[in-house]
Write an enzyme that holds these catalytic residues in place. Structure first.
Site, PDB file in Angstrom:
ATOM      1  N   HIS A  12       0.835  -1.201   0.000  1.00 43.05           N
ATOM      2  CA  HIS A  12       0.000   0.000   0.000  1.00 43.05           C
ATOM      3  C   HIS A  12       0.877   1.263   0.000  1.00 43.05           C
ATOM      4  O   HIS A  12       0.938   1.943  -1.011  1.00 43.05           O
ATOM      5  CB  HIS A  12      -1.012   0.032   1.143  1.00 43.05           C
ATOM      6  CG  HIS A  12      -1.885  -1.169   1.219  1.00 43.05           C
ATOM      7  ND1 HIS A  12      -2.689  -1.567   0.167  1.00 43.05           N
ATOM      8  CD2 HIS A  12      -2.087  -2.080   2.207  1.00 43.05           C
ATOM      9  CE1 HIS A  12      -3.353  -2.655   0.510  1.00 43.05           C
ATOM     10  NE2 HIS A  12      -2.999  -3.000   1.729  1.00 43.05           N
ATOM     11  N   ASP A  16      -4.963  -8.470  -2.945  1.00 49.71           N
ATOM     12  CA  ASP A  16      -5.247  -8.221  -1.536  1.00 49.71           C
ATOM     13  C   ASP A  16      -6.510  -8.927  -1.053  1.00 49.71           C
ATOM     14  O   ASP A  16      -6.496 -10.132  -0.808  1.00 49.71           O
ATOM     15  CB  ASP A  16      -5.319  -6.715  -1.312  1.00 49.71           C
ATOM     16  CG  ASP A  16      -5.257  -6.323   0.159  1.00 49.71           C
ATOM     17  OD1 ASP A  16      -5.300  -7.201   1.023  1.00 49.71           O
ATOM     18  OD2 ASP A  16      -5.169  -5.129   0.456  1.00 49.71           O
TER      19      ASP A  16
END
Length: 457
Positions: A275, A326
């Site tokens: 991220h 994810d």
């Protein structure tokens, strides 16, 4: 499963590290490694002609496999202030309901979907280790073994990343009840790595490890693991995903999460910062110089309302990035790369943000994700090149959009106009895993997965 070994392929169009080439003959050895590539060749007897343009399969650098089963179950509005932190409660509910058989079934379904979406390898950021009440299984590696089994059964390449997780927030805050299935102390975690090392090696799978986040490990625990870990594979960590994490880090240390990590830990090419959404200019520039990979998951980051990574400036500074899925609200290369570019466009209110003048956006971001993904999963050689593993995607040459395209138009149409259904065949390590859009274990995998979904509804 049937493996369909192939020793020599022929592609009318293939994307090589030097660009698009025509009439390309590719020879593979029995281990699935590329031993020769020759362009502008006539097709020879014994060559298998692929049914469309040939491109490298990309590595998916971030996966929590079990979360695929909850995709779509957290889309009911709450108070109007929904965020990652409210989504997490649905994730904890799922964790409390699944057993090892369920996790293997979910992972197999997910990995089959990833193959169909154009991924050839996955880095599994695996933190679901124990029973719902935190009791270890009789074999503490039980849940990891189910991930290894699912990858082997589907044929996707695997970099397994067991996750160290010990705390609920910065400064060693005690974990909450929902986190009990995730927890280890450093000695238990290092023993898990020791147990898994020979199993991954025997399966031809890569073993690295992850630290869940700066929230979940103290500096002392991180240093102990970095000093004593018995593996030399990749190191991954969640960092700076939400603004609350930044605020909590400042309150704890006086520094932002990425700033603290770059100051205090030996961040280099082995590292992948997942991220890294919220960066100052200085953090972004330091991350680009570090050689680490920024692991971006655009569909999940959009789904959770995390924010938009500053990819335009980061790529201009030479920063390395790759893509992952994810929480698996999307499972294809095309969706993730499209959202990566579209996020930059929405923020900047301009088009074609991640390519220089005259360059194809599709080719630019595809090549960046290919190289960054391979680095993040521990692949030493990337793309369709001699010495690389034969991980290929065949795009559907019968699709009129693809048939009418040439060169980088092929990538631009796949990524921005078509999507996952354009993937026809997928090869991993020299063996076909998807043929004409199907996996040879598809029905069994779907039945097992359906049983889990009925349990979770």
């Amino acid at each position: 499963m049937a493996t369909f070994p192939v020793n020599r392929l022929f592609a009318d169009h293939a994307l090589l590290p030097t660009g698009w080439a025509q009439n390309v003959a590719i020879a593979l050895d029995q281990t699935g490694e590329i031993v020769s590539i020759n362009a502008d060749q006539p097709i020879a007897d014994g060559d298998e002609r692929v049914a469309g343009p040939l491109v490298p399969a990309i590595a998916n650098l971030h996966s929590h496999a079990f979360q695929r089963a909850m995709a779509g179950l957290a889309e009911v509005a709450g108070s109007g202030d929904d965020s990652f932190w409210t989504w997490r409660e649905e994730m904890y509910r799922t964790v409390g309901l699944v057993n090892p058989d369920d996790v293997e079934a979910i992972a197999a379904k997910l990995y089959m979907e990833m193959l169909k979406g154009g991924f050839g390898h996955v880095a599994e950021f695996h933190y679901l280790h124990h029973t719902a009440n935190g009791t270890p299984y009789s074999d503490p590696a039980e849940m990891s073994l189910r991930i290894l089994n699912a990858a082997k059964a589907t044929g996707i390449g695997l970099t397994h990343l067991p996750v160290f997780y010990a705390h609920a927030n910065f400064g060693g805050v005690a974990p909450n009840a929902g986190q009990r299935p995730f927890l280890h102390d450093p000695d238990q975690f290092l023993a898990l790595l020791e147990r898994l090392a020979p199993l991954c090696r025997d399966n031809g799978q890569t073993l690295g490890y992850a630290i869940h986040s700066l929230r979940a490990a103290t500096p002392e625990e991180m240093r102990t693991i970095l000093e004593r870990a018995p593996v030399a594979g990749p190191i991954h960590i969640h960092v700076a995903e939400q603004t609350k994490e930044v605020e909590d880090s400042l309150a704890w240390s006086g520094r932002r999460p990425v700033q603290w990590l770059l100051d205090e830990m030996p961040v280099d090419e082995r590292w992948c910062l997942i991220h890294a959404t919220h960066l100052t200019d200085d953090e972004r520039q330091r991350l680009a110089r570090s050689g680490a990979v920024a692991g971006l998951c655009p569909a999940t980051e959009a789904n959770l309302g995390d924010g938009i990574f500053p990819a335009v400036d980061y790529m201009a500074e030479g920063g390395r990035l790759g893509i992952g899925t994810d929480s698996h609200v999307a499972t294809s290369v095309a969706e993730e790369l499209r959202l990566l570019e579209y996020g930059q466009r929405l923020r900047d209110r301009r088009r074609n943000r991640l390519a220089g003048p005259g360059a194809s956006v599709g080719h630019t971001i595809f090549e960046a994700a290919l190289k960054g993904g391979d680095q993040a999963v521990g692949q030493k050689t990337s793309g369709i090149s001699v010495g690389a593993r034969a991980d290929f995607v065949v795009l559907d040459g019968a699709n009129p959009y693809i048939a009418a395209a040439s060169g980088n138009q092929i990538l631009d149409r796949w990524l921005f106009a078509l999507g996952g259904e354009t993937v026809r065949d997928v090869m991993v390590a020299g063996q076909w895993k998807i043929r004409n859009g199907r996996h040879d274990r598809e029905e069994d995998i779907d039945r097992a997965f359906a049983r889990v979904l009925m349990k979770l509804k």
